[in-house]
Design an enzyme around this catalytic site. Structure first.
Site, PDB file in Angstrom:
ATOM      1  N   SER A  33      36.456  71.148 -13.971  1.00 35.00           N
ATOM      2  CA  SER A  33      37.221  72.071 -14.815  1.00 35.00           C
ATOM      3  C   SER A  33      37.509  71.565 -16.220  1.00 35.00           C
ATOM      4  O   SER A  33      38.020  72.323 -17.051  1.00 35.00           O
ATOM      5  CB  SER A  33      38.524  72.469 -14.119  1.00 35.00           C
ATOM      6  N   THR A  34      37.180  70.317 -16.518  1.00 36.21           N
ATOM      7  CA  THR A  34      37.203  69.906 -17.923  1.00 36.21           C
ATOM      8  C   THR A  34      36.207  70.753 -18.712  1.00 36.21           C
ATOM      9  O   THR A  34      36.354  70.929 -19.928  1.00 36.21           O
ATOM     10  CB  THR A  34      36.899  68.401 -18.036  1.00 36.21           C
TER      11      THR A  34
END
Length: 395
Positions: free
Chosen positions: A115-116
């Site tokens: 999710s970065t």
């Protein structure tokens, strides 16, 4: 007598032991998170042509430093082991001052960001806003007509950016029969289920229903929002995300190694969690954010967008949302987190321990990629934040 292959000697298991049904589990994930392109289809995000990477910067002095956590001394090296770090890059005042690499990790190793990826994707949205091609106050359906009948039909782009879409969807990682499992299968992250119909990411998202509350309420973390942002970006720009990301972010940034993003069977990029890149190039993105949108003397995204991202957002939406317990003074804006602790720190975060942390007061950027066995562990998040704070004081 049977001798292990070179692969088995390096990793402790045979290559064919890593499959789509176990690649996120320990200890297969240590290899898999660095070689996602061997498991899932991907699209290339081209780096800057002709730029060579600089030599590794020895991290031993930093690793030997001792900090106190919960009243007891612990070394930075021990904290990296406890958080299953695969690599960490530390920058100070724009210069790389330490590279930590776990065994079999090199300067060319690309690691999944999970999710970065959302935070990287949001920079492209900011660039399009600067160009006048994307209006954050417009409805999602203006840019993605295929979602007009879905939960996103009356949501604004701003709701998508700030995780304030009212969505009947829960991100439960360990439920093999729930909607999140269907979402993973649509993105080709898990093996197909013979009891489910085959669907693309767009088809899955188009079937999502709105929650009971209106959009624009509390922070509610759901990964499909960020795949929707990728679709918005493609609709607003008329370009595929991988080529646009290369042209407007990675190449102006001076990225040294090609990145890549996973795609589904229709070629839709998983902008919510599928970007893979080197930790050094990730750190360069953090440094660009620290510099207010500038890199190599060139403006990539506006100072206005960076300032809004790092200081804006609703404290109330965060406090009433799903993550306030572990970051009580935090906020969330444009898919970046703010710590709210007084030093102006902000960060991007992905499951299994992926971080891009920026401390403007200390002029520090830390990119850290990991292979934590569990997807989400609040104690590990607290430990990482404590590690970054300690490094800021050391350097």
């Amino acid at each position: 007598m049977t001798y292990p292959s070179a692969f088995e000697a390096a990793w402790g298991f045979a290559r064919d032991a890593v499959r789509l049904d176990n690649w996120r589990a320990a200890s297969w994930n240590v290899w898999a998170f660095r070689h996602v392109c061997e498991l899932i289809p991907t699209a290339r995000i081209a780096a800057t042509p002709g730029l060579a990477e600089e030599p590794v910067v020895d991290a031993r002095d930093l690793l030997d430093e001792t900090v106190r956590l919960e009243g007891r001394p612990v070394t930075v090296a021990e904290l990296l082991r406890k958080t299953c770090a695969d690599a960490m890059v530390v920058m100070k005042s724009g210069r790389i001052i330490a590279d930590f690499h776990a065994p079999n990790f090199t300067l060319q190793s690309r690691h999944i960001l999970f999710s970065t990826s959302k935070s990287v994707t949001s920079i492209i949205a900011g660039i399009l806003r600067d160009d006048g091609l994307l209006d954050f106050d417009e409805l999602v359906s203006r840019y993605v007509p295929a979602l007009k009948a879905s939960a996103y039909g009356d949501a604004r782009v701003r709701d998508v950016l700030d995780m304030r879409v009212s969505l009947d969807f829960e991100e439960i990682y360990h439920d093999p029969r729930g909607p999140y499992a269907r979402y993973r299968r649509a993105g080709l992250l898990d093996p197909p289920d013979p009891e489910d119909k085959i669907e693309t990411v767009v088809e899955f998202i188009a079937g999502l229903k709105k929650g009971k509350a209106p959009h624009g309420g509390p922070y509610h973390y759901t990964s499909p929002n960020s795949d929707v942002l990728g679709l918005i970006i493609q609709g607003a720009s008329g370009q595929r995300f991988p080529e646009l990301a290369s042209e407007r972010l990675f190449q102006p940034l001076g990225a040294r190694q090609d990145a890549y993003v996973t795609v589904d069977r229709a070629g839709t990029p998983r902008t919510g969690g599928g970007i893979n890149m080197t930790p050094r190039d990730l750190a360069r993105i953090g440094e660009m954010m620290r510099q207010g949108g500038m890199a190599n003397g060139r403006r990539i995204v506006s100072q206005e967008w960076v300032t809004d991202t790092t200081t804006g957002g609703s404290s109330r939406a965060w406090a009433e949302g799903t993550s306030a317990a572990w970051l009580p003074h935090g906020r969330y804006r444009n898919k970046w987190y703010q710590t709210g602790t007084g030093n102006g720190a902000f960060f991007a975060l992905g499951i299994h321990g992926q971080w891009l942390y920026v401390d403007p007061q200390a002029e520090m950027v830390v990119a850290k990629v990991s292979s934590q066995p569990e997807a989400v562990v609040d104690d590990a998040k607290d430990l990482n934040l404590a590690l970054f704070d300690a490094i800021a004081k050391i350097i």
